[in-house]
Design a protein around this motif. Structure first.
Motif, PDB file in Angstrom:
ATOM      1  N   GLY A 175      65.759  76.570 102.823  1.00 44.08           N
ATOM      2  CA  GLY A 175      65.374  77.250 104.063  1.00 44.08           C
ATOM      3  C   GLY A 175      66.468  78.165 104.551  1.00 44.08           C
TER       4      GLY A 175
ATOM      5  N   TYR B 135      62.688  79.270 106.541  1.00 44.06           N
ATOM      6  CA  TYR B 135      61.407  79.675 105.978  1.00 44.06           C
ATOM      7  C   TYR B 135      60.641  80.581 106.932  1.00 44.06           C
ATOM      8  CZ  TYR B 135      62.600  75.750 102.995  1.00 44.06           C
ATOM      9  OH  TYR B 135      63.252  74.892 102.139  1.00 44.06           O
ATOM     10  N   SER B 136      59.838  81.453 106.328  1.00 44.18           N
ATOM     11  CA  SER B 136      58.991  82.362 107.099  1.00 44.18           C
ATOM     12  C   SER B 136      57.533  82.155 106.689  1.00 44.18           C
ATOM     13  CB  SER B 136      59.432  83.809 106.887  1.00 44.18           C
ATOM     14  OG  SER B 136      59.422  84.134 105.517  1.00 44.18           O
ATOM     15  N   PRO B 137      56.576  82.669 107.488  1.00 42.61           N
ATOM     16  CA  PRO B 137      55.155  82.446 107.199  1.00 42.61           C
ATOM     17  C   PRO B 137      54.774  82.829 105.765  1.00 42.61           C
ATOM     18  CG  PRO B 137      55.385  83.407 109.365  1.00 42.61           C
ATOM     19  CD  PRO B 137      56.751  83.437 108.728  1.00 42.61           C
TER      20      PRO B 137
ATOM     21  N   GLY C 298      54.167  73.522 111.955  1.00 41.96           N
ATOM     22  CA  GLY C 298      54.256  74.800 111.248  1.00 41.96           C
ATOM     23  C   GLY C 298      53.857  74.764 109.787  1.00 41.96           C
ATOM     24  N   TRP C 299      53.623  73.586 109.238  1.00 47.07           N
ATOM     25  CA  TRP C 299      53.252  73.456 107.821  1.00 47.07           C
ATOM     26  C   TRP C 299      51.743  73.390 107.641  1.00 47.07           C
ATOM     27  CZ3 TRP C 299      57.059  74.488 104.717  1.00 47.07           C
ATOM     28  CH2 TRP C 299      58.366  74.108 105.024  1.00 47.07           C
TER      29      TRP C 299
ATOM     30  N   THR D  89      53.121  74.747 102.589  1.00 49.78           N
ATOM     31  CA  THR D  89      53.185  76.183 102.869  1.00 49.78           C
ATOM     32  C   THR D  89      53.459  76.375 104.351  1.00 49.78           C
ATOM     33  OG1 THR D  89      51.543  76.569 101.137  1.00 49.78           O
ATOM     34  CG2 THR D  89      51.901  78.355 102.721  1.00 49.78           C
ATOM     35  N   VAL D  90      54.308  77.353 104.661  1.00 49.46           N
ATOM     36  CA  VAL D  90      54.537  77.695 106.059  1.00 49.46           C
ATOM     37  C   VAL D  90      53.294  78.435 106.543  1.00 49.46           C
ATOM     38  CG1 VAL D  90      55.992  78.931 107.704  1.00 49.46           C
ATOM     39  CG2 VAL D  90      57.019  77.884 105.660  1.00 49.46           C
TER      40      VAL D  90
ATOM     41  N   LEU E  54      59.067  72.966 111.749  1.00 49.54           N
ATOM     42  CA  LEU E  54      58.937  72.736 110.306  1.00 49.54           C
ATOM     43  C   LEU E  54      59.589  71.421 109.866  1.00 49.54           C
ATOM     44  CD1 LEU E  54      59.561  76.308 108.837  1.00 49.54           C
ATOM     45  CD2 LEU E  54      57.384  75.123 109.205  1.00 49.54           C
TER      46      LEU E  54
ATOM     47  N   VAL F 142      59.957  77.964 112.042  1.00 46.32           N
ATOM     48  CA  VAL F 142      59.510  79.156 111.322  1.00 46.32           C
ATOM     49  C   VAL F 142      60.378  80.331 111.761  1.00 46.32           C
ATOM     50  CG1 VAL F 142      57.601  80.753 110.950  1.00 46.32           C
ATOM     51  CG2 VAL F 142      57.134  78.303 111.167  1.00 46.32           C
TER      52      VAL F 142
END
Length: 187
Positions: free
Chosen positions: A32, A34-36, A67-68, A131-132, A141, A174
């Motif tokens: 990380g 992490y982004s979408p 967020g996941w 997955t984000v 997250l 995120v």
């Protein structure tokens, strides 16, 4: 002084066995933040499950922040030298104790009692991907793993280790990218 030292050593020896899970580790790919839209693979290992009072390991629950999305099993835990049975990926299961479990892997014992875990003490290695989710906000997250013995699920009533803390794998938010736009011209 000698008596105090003896008492202290006894307390420490009991405390060292108060938890059944030990030697936990994990890796995340990629690392990380992490982004979408990013897909992350988590590899988790529980090195040893100590069977206090014949409490057997029965489940690995994956705990995820908001967020996941798209939790997918990749590799199930093994059962090295354990009881007859198999690990089942399950999104939800209610145990005899009323514990609401899921998502994660739970052991189905085919050799003795279906509500008992496995006699294996490990190591247990497994992996999953997440997955984000699509978002414009810095959603949570968190990823953690809860390990349950069959004393917690109602399969065994002489257990210990019914309250091992969850193992934190990742804790972040995120990374939201703010779009850069040009000035708006009004003609």
């Amino acid at each position: 002084m000698k008596r105090l030292l003896t008492i202290l050593l006894l307390v420490l020896s009991f405390a060292s066995y108060s938890q059944c899970v030990s030697n936990q580790s994990c890796t995340l790919t990629p690392l990380g933040p992490y982004s979408p839209g990013q897909v992350v693979t988590v590899n988790y290992t529980l090195g040893t499950f100590t069977q206090l009072n014949v409490n057997w390991i029965i489940a690995f629950q994956i705990n995820l922040g908001a967020g996941w999305t798209n939790l997918t099993p990749v590799i199930a835990p093994g059962n090295p030298g354990g009881s007859g049975g198999y690990w089942l990926w399950d999104l939800q299961n209610t145990y005899p104790s009323g514990l609401n479990f899921g998502p994660g892997w739970r052991f189905v014992n085919t050799g003795f009692n279906p509500d008992w875990g496995t006699a294996s003490t490990g190591p247990f290695t497994m992996s999953f991907s997440v997955t984000v989710g699509p978002t414009c906000t810095p959603d949570n997250l968190l990823i953690s793993m809860s390990v349950f013995g069959d004393c917690l699920t109602g399969g065994w009533n002489n257990g210990a280790c019914c309250s091992d803390p969850s193992y934190q794998i990742y804790n972040g938010n995120v990374q939201v990218v703010t779009p850069i736009t040009s000035n708006i011209n009004h003609y």
